[in-house]
Design a protein around this motif. Structure first.
Motif, short mmCIF file in Angstrom:
data_model
loop_
_atom_site.label_atom_id
_atom_site.label_comp_id
_atom_site.label_asym_id
_atom_site.label_seq_id
_atom_site.Cartn_x
_atom_site.Cartn_y
_atom_site.Cartn_z
N LEU A 165 0.84 -1.21 0.00
CA LEU A 165 0.00 0.00 0.00
C LEU A 165 0.87 1.25 0.00
CD1 LEU A 165 -2.87 -0.30 2.67
CD2 LEU A 165 -3.16 0.18 0.24
N ARG A 166 1.81 1.27 0.92
CA ARG A 166 2.68 2.44 1.09
C ARG A 166 3.50 2.69 -0.19
NH1 ARG A 166 4.88 6.39 1.12
NH2 ARG A 166 6.52 7.25 2.43
N ARG A 167 4.01 1.64 -0.76
CA ARG A 167 4.86 1.78 -1.97
C ARG A 167 4.05 2.14 -3.21
NH1 ARG A 167 9.01 -3.18 -2.12
NH2 ARG A 167 9.62 -2.12 -4.03
N ASP A 168 2.88 1.52 -3.37
CA ASP A 168 2.08 1.77 -4.58
C ASP A 168 1.36 3.11 -4.53
OD1 ASP A 168 2.94 -0.76 -5.15
OD2 ASP A 168 0.97 -1.58 -5.64
N LEU A 169 0.87 3.50 -3.34
CA LEU A 169 0.07 4.73 -3.25
C LEU A 169 0.91 5.96 -2.90
CD1 LEU A 169 -3.10 3.40 -1.34
CD2 LEU A 169 -2.69 3.47 -3.81
N CYS A 170 2.10 5.74 -2.33
CA CYS A 170 3.00 6.87 -1.96
C CYS A 170 2.32 7.90 -1.08
CB CYS A 170 3.54 7.56 -3.22
SG CYS A 170 4.47 6.45 -4.26
N ILE A 171 1.61 7.42 -0.06
CA ILE A 171 0.99 8.31 0.93
C ILE A 171 1.46 7.88 2.32
CG2 ILE A 171 -1.05 9.01 -0.40
CD1 ILE A 171 -2.64 6.76 0.90
N PRO A 172 1.43 8.81 3.31
CA PRO A 172 1.96 8.46 4.63
C PRO A 172 1.12 7.44 5.39
CG PRO A 172 1.03 10.69 4.64
CD PRO A 172 0.98 10.21 3.22
N VAL A 173 1.79 6.72 6.28
CA VAL A 173 1.11 5.77 7.18
C VAL A 173 1.11 6.38 8.58
CG1 VAL A 173 1.11 3.44 8.16
CG2 VAL A 173 1.98 3.81 5.83
N LEU A 174 -0.09 6.56 9.14
CA LEU A 174 -0.25 7.09 10.50
C LEU A 174 -0.79 5.98 11.38
CD1 LEU A 174 -2.00 10.50 9.60
CD2 LEU A 174 0.45 10.04 9.82
N ALA A 175 -0.16 5.75 12.53
CA ALA A 175 -0.53 4.62 13.38
C ALA A 175 -1.29 5.06 14.62
CB ALA A 175 0.71 3.85 13.79
N LEU A 176 -2.36 4.32 14.92
CA LEU A 176 -3.15 4.54 16.13
C LEU A 176 -3.07 3.28 16.98
CD1 LEU A 176 -5.27 6.34 17.67
CD2 LEU A 176 -7.03 5.10 16.37
N VAL A 177 -2.32 3.37 18.08
CA VAL A 177 -2.11 2.21 18.96
C VAL A 177 -2.39 2.62 20.41
CG1 VAL A 177 -0.37 1.17 17.42
CG2 VAL A 177 0.37 2.72 19.24
N ASP A 178 -2.50 1.63 21.29
CA ASP A 178 -2.67 1.94 22.71
C ASP A 178 -1.47 2.73 23.23
OD1 ASP A 178 -5.09 0.61 22.91
OD2 ASP A 178 -4.23 -1.24 23.71
N SER A 179 -1.73 3.56 24.23
CA SER A 179 -0.64 4.31 24.85
C SER A 179 0.01 3.43 25.93
CB SER A 179 -1.19 5.60 25.46
OG SER A 179 -0.13 6.36 26.03
N ASP A 180 0.70 2.40 25.45
CA ASP A 180 1.44 1.52 26.37
C ASP A 180 2.63 0.93 25.60
OD1 ASP A 180 0.54 -0.65 24.82
OD2 ASP A 180 -1.01 -1.23 26.24
N PRO A 181 3.58 0.32 26.30
CA PRO A 181 4.77 -0.19 25.61
C PRO A 181 4.44 -1.21 24.52
CG PRO A 181 5.16 -0.13 27.97
CD PRO A 181 3.71 0.16 27.77
N TYR A 182 3.34 -1.96 24.69
CA TYR A 182 3.01 -2.99 23.70
C TYR A 182 2.49 -2.38 22.40
CZ TYR A 182 3.86 -5.49 27.90
OH TYR A 182 4.48 -5.94 29.04
N GLY A 183 1.80 -1.24 22.51
CA GLY A 183 1.37 -0.51 21.32
C GLY A 183 2.58 -0.12 20.49
N LEU A 184 3.62 0.33 21.19
CA LEU A 184 4.84 0.75 20.50
C LEU A 184 5.60 -0.46 19.94
CD1 LEU A 184 5.85 3.52 19.93
CD2 LEU A 184 7.40 3.36 21.86
N LYS A 185 5.51 -1.58 20.64
CA LYS A 185 6.16 -2.80 20.14
C LYS A 185 5.50 -3.26 18.83
CE LYS A 185 8.22 -6.12 22.69
NZ LYS A 185 8.54 -7.04 23.78
N ILE A 186 4.19 -3.14 18.78
CA ILE A 186 3.46 -3.50 17.57
C ILE A 186 3.88 -2.58 16.42
CG2 ILE A 186 1.13 -3.26 16.56
CD1 ILE A 186 0.13 -4.82 19.04
N LEU A 187 4.01 -1.29 16.74
CA LEU A 187 4.49 -0.33 15.75
C LEU A 187 5.87 -0.72 15.24
CD1 LEU A 187 3.86 3.42 16.61
CD2 LEU A 187 4.19 2.41 14.38
N SER A 188 6.70 -1.18 16.15
CA SER A 188 8.08 -1.54 15.78
C SER A 188 8.11 -2.75 14.85
CB SER A 188 8.92 -1.81 17.03
OG SER A 188 8.75 -3.13 17.49
N VAL A 189 7.17 -3.69 15.03
CA VAL A 189 7.14 -4.86 14.15
C VAL A 189 6.81 -4.42 12.72
CG1 VAL A 189 5.98 -7.05 13.64
CG2 VAL A 189 6.55 -6.47 16.00
#
Length: 226
Positions: A94-118
């Motif tokens: 999606l990111r490569r074909d559409l060339c638009i930014p990806v904005l992430a909405l995750v829980d405000s906890d360390p695991y939300g950030l871990k998911i982002l990191s994956v």
């Protein structure tokens, strides 16, 4: 090897899957299952301004139900928790074909950030394959630790971090993908210092449409991502 279906997509996206035309505005609240074989996806078309990557199914359904993508042209994606291979591949495409930014909405906890990191830098247990699966330039839209005060999230919706949470947060501060982003460091330090976390659902303490009617519109208007 074909990955099992877990992730879903909804919003302003059309593509062909193995020759069949798919329109993701007509997929209802549940969205379209992300194809297990991304090689069969072609001809992606969209007038979206951004991709909204959501950690949890409940938030995804709220956004789909309110047809958030009609007011704010976007493509909404979730893996319903821990990212699976098919969703990571689909997001990267999606990111490569559409060339638009990806904005992430995750829980405000360390695991939300871990998911982002994956999504952005790969998972440790699949490091050999990481490069092909990652979307490195994801922006953290929310829920930021600083949002808890900025949006006056009630005390009863803020949860005390466990010792394990705090350790995970401290370990994340040492990770390259966090250190490369000074604003992420600042937010994570704030979380660890306050020892407070909150889920996306905390926003619904103001009403079930607060996420789509107030929180996200304000964040998008102010450019509140890092």
């Amino acid at each position: 090897v074909v990955a099992s279906e877990k992730g879903v997509v909804v919003g302003r996206l059309r593509f062909e899957e193995d020759g069949d035309a798919i329109d993701c505005t007509k997929m209802g609240v549940g969205g379209k299952a992300i194809p297990p074989n991304v090689d069969k996806v072609s001809k992606m078309e969209s007038d979206a301004l951004f991709i909204l990557l959501v950690e949890k199914d409940a938030a995804f359904m709220r956004l789909a139900e309110d047809r958030f993508y009609n007011k704010y042209p976007c493509v909404i994606v979730t893996a319903k928790g821990q990212p699976d291979v098919a969703t990571r591949l689909f997001l990267r495409k999606l990111r490569r074909d559409l060339c638009i930014p990806v904005l992430a909405l995750v829980d405000s906890d360390p695991y939300g950030l871990k998911i982002l990191s994956v999504y952005s830098s790969g998972s440790k247990n699949m490091s050999y394959d990481s490069f092909n699966l990652t979307t490195p330039d994801i922006k953290w839209l929310g829920v930021l630790p600083s949002d808890l005060d900025a949006f006056n999230i009630p005390e009863q919706c803020r949860l005390k971090m466990t010792d394990a949470d705090i350790k995970t947060g401290q370990d994340l501060l040492k990770e390259d993908f966090v250190q490369a982003r000074p604003e992420w460091v600042k937010e994570l330090q704030l979380m660890v210092k306050r020892k407070v976390k909150a889920e996306i659902q905390a926003l619904s303490s103001f009403g079930f449409q607060y996420l789509t009617e107030v929180y996200l519109p304000r964040k998008l208007k102010e450019g509140g991502w890092i």
